[in-house]
Design an enzyme around this catalytic site. Structure first.
Site, short mmCIF file in Angstrom:
data_model
loop_
_atom_site.label_atom_id
_atom_site.label_comp_id
_atom_site.label_asym_id
_atom_site.label_seq_id
_atom_site.Cartn_x
_atom_site.Cartn_y
_atom_site.Cartn_z
N ARG A 40 -10.58 -17.01 4.70
CA ARG A 40 -10.17 -17.44 3.37
C ARG A 40 -10.32 -18.96 3.30
NH1 ARG A 40 -6.54 -13.64 4.91
NH2 ARG A 40 -6.31 -11.86 3.51
N LYS A 63 -2.15 -16.56 5.06
CA LYS A 63 -1.66 -15.51 4.16
C LYS A 63 -0.97 -14.38 4.92
CE LYS A 63 -3.00 -12.35 0.49
NZ LYS A 63 -4.08 -11.87 -0.36
N HIS A 134 -13.51 -16.99 -3.14
CA HIS A 134 -13.65 -15.79 -2.30
C HIS A 134 -15.11 -15.37 -2.11
CE1 HIS A 134 -9.68 -14.11 -1.24
NE2 HIS A 134 -9.28 -14.91 -2.19
N ARG A 137 -16.29 -15.44 1.57
CA ARG A 137 -15.69 -14.35 2.34
C ARG A 137 -16.35 -13.02 1.99
NH1 ARG A 137 -10.73 -13.13 4.94
NH2 ARG A 137 -9.59 -11.34 4.13
N HIS A 161 -7.51 -4.43 4.84
CA HIS A 161 -7.50 -3.39 3.82
C HIS A 161 -7.10 -2.07 4.46
CE1 HIS A 161 -10.68 -5.76 1.30
NE2 HIS A 161 -9.46 -6.24 1.14
N TYR A 170 -14.28 -4.68 -2.78
CA TYR A 170 -14.11 -6.11 -2.53
C TYR A 170 -15.44 -6.80 -2.23
CZ TYR A 170 -12.32 -10.44 -0.52
OH TYR A 170 -12.07 -11.77 -0.26
#
Length: 186
Positions: A40, A63, A134, A137, A161, A170
């Site tokens: 990230r 995170k 993002h 990533r 996930h 994603y």
């Protein structure tokens, strides 16, 4: 919330790398670290010089608070070594050129809004839309998956996930599949 996409075309990725390299070696390496690590932006911005001197980087994600270890991609090793030569191990890898307004500190990492602006400026040059912080990533995940779809379990783990559908959505694979299905309609 805006949906951002990965950069799917390897030629565009190479073009962006060259575009950034000509403008700012720091921004070029930031982009490369992003597309080759899957980190990230918040974690990239807090890397320190000493963390990238070896072959692997070990961090605790901001995170998730999970420990993560990954290899530094060999294609950027020489550029990274040239960039960090003469720098102190405690310096931030991607420092801001400005003095921070509140703290009046120098050498702090640049802000995620700076990362966003840098990525969007480059994206505009290449006609890309739906680009955000993002994107790097997602680009990493997309190309890892396209290289070998057996990497899906690895991607799920890396992205934290709990199901394949979330991971595929994603990294933009679900969108690609929907686009392809629509194009096949008679």
């Amino acid at each position: 919330m805006n949906v951002v996409q990965p950069i799917r075309d390897p030629d565009v990725i190479e073009g962006i790398k060259q575009y950034l390299k000509l403008r700012s070696f720091r921004n070029y390496l930031f982009f490369c670290m992003g597309i080759y690590s899957g980190l990230r932006v918040s974690d990239l911005l807090h890397l320190r010089v000493g963390m990238v001197r070896g072959t692997h980087i070990t961090i605790v994600e901001k995170k998730t608070k999970k420990k993560k270890r990954f290899i530094i991609h060999p294609s950027i090793r020489d550029d990274l070594d040239r960039y960090i030569a003469g720098k102190d191990d405690n310096e931030f890898l991607f420092p801001s050129r400005q003095i921070k307004k509140k703290s009046r500190l120098r050498g702090q990492p640049f802000d995620r809004s700076t990362a966003y602006k840098m990525l969007n400026d480059a994206a505009r040059e290449f006609g890309l839309k739906e680009i955000g912080t993002h994107t790097m990533r997602k680009t990493w995940g997309y190309h890892l998956y396209m290289q070998d779809d057996r990497n899906l379990a690895l991607l799920m783990e890396m992205f934290n996930h709990s199901d394949q559908t979330t991971t595929l959505r994603y990294i933009g694979i679900t969108q690609d599949m929907m686009d392809a299905a629509i194009m096949k309609l008679a």
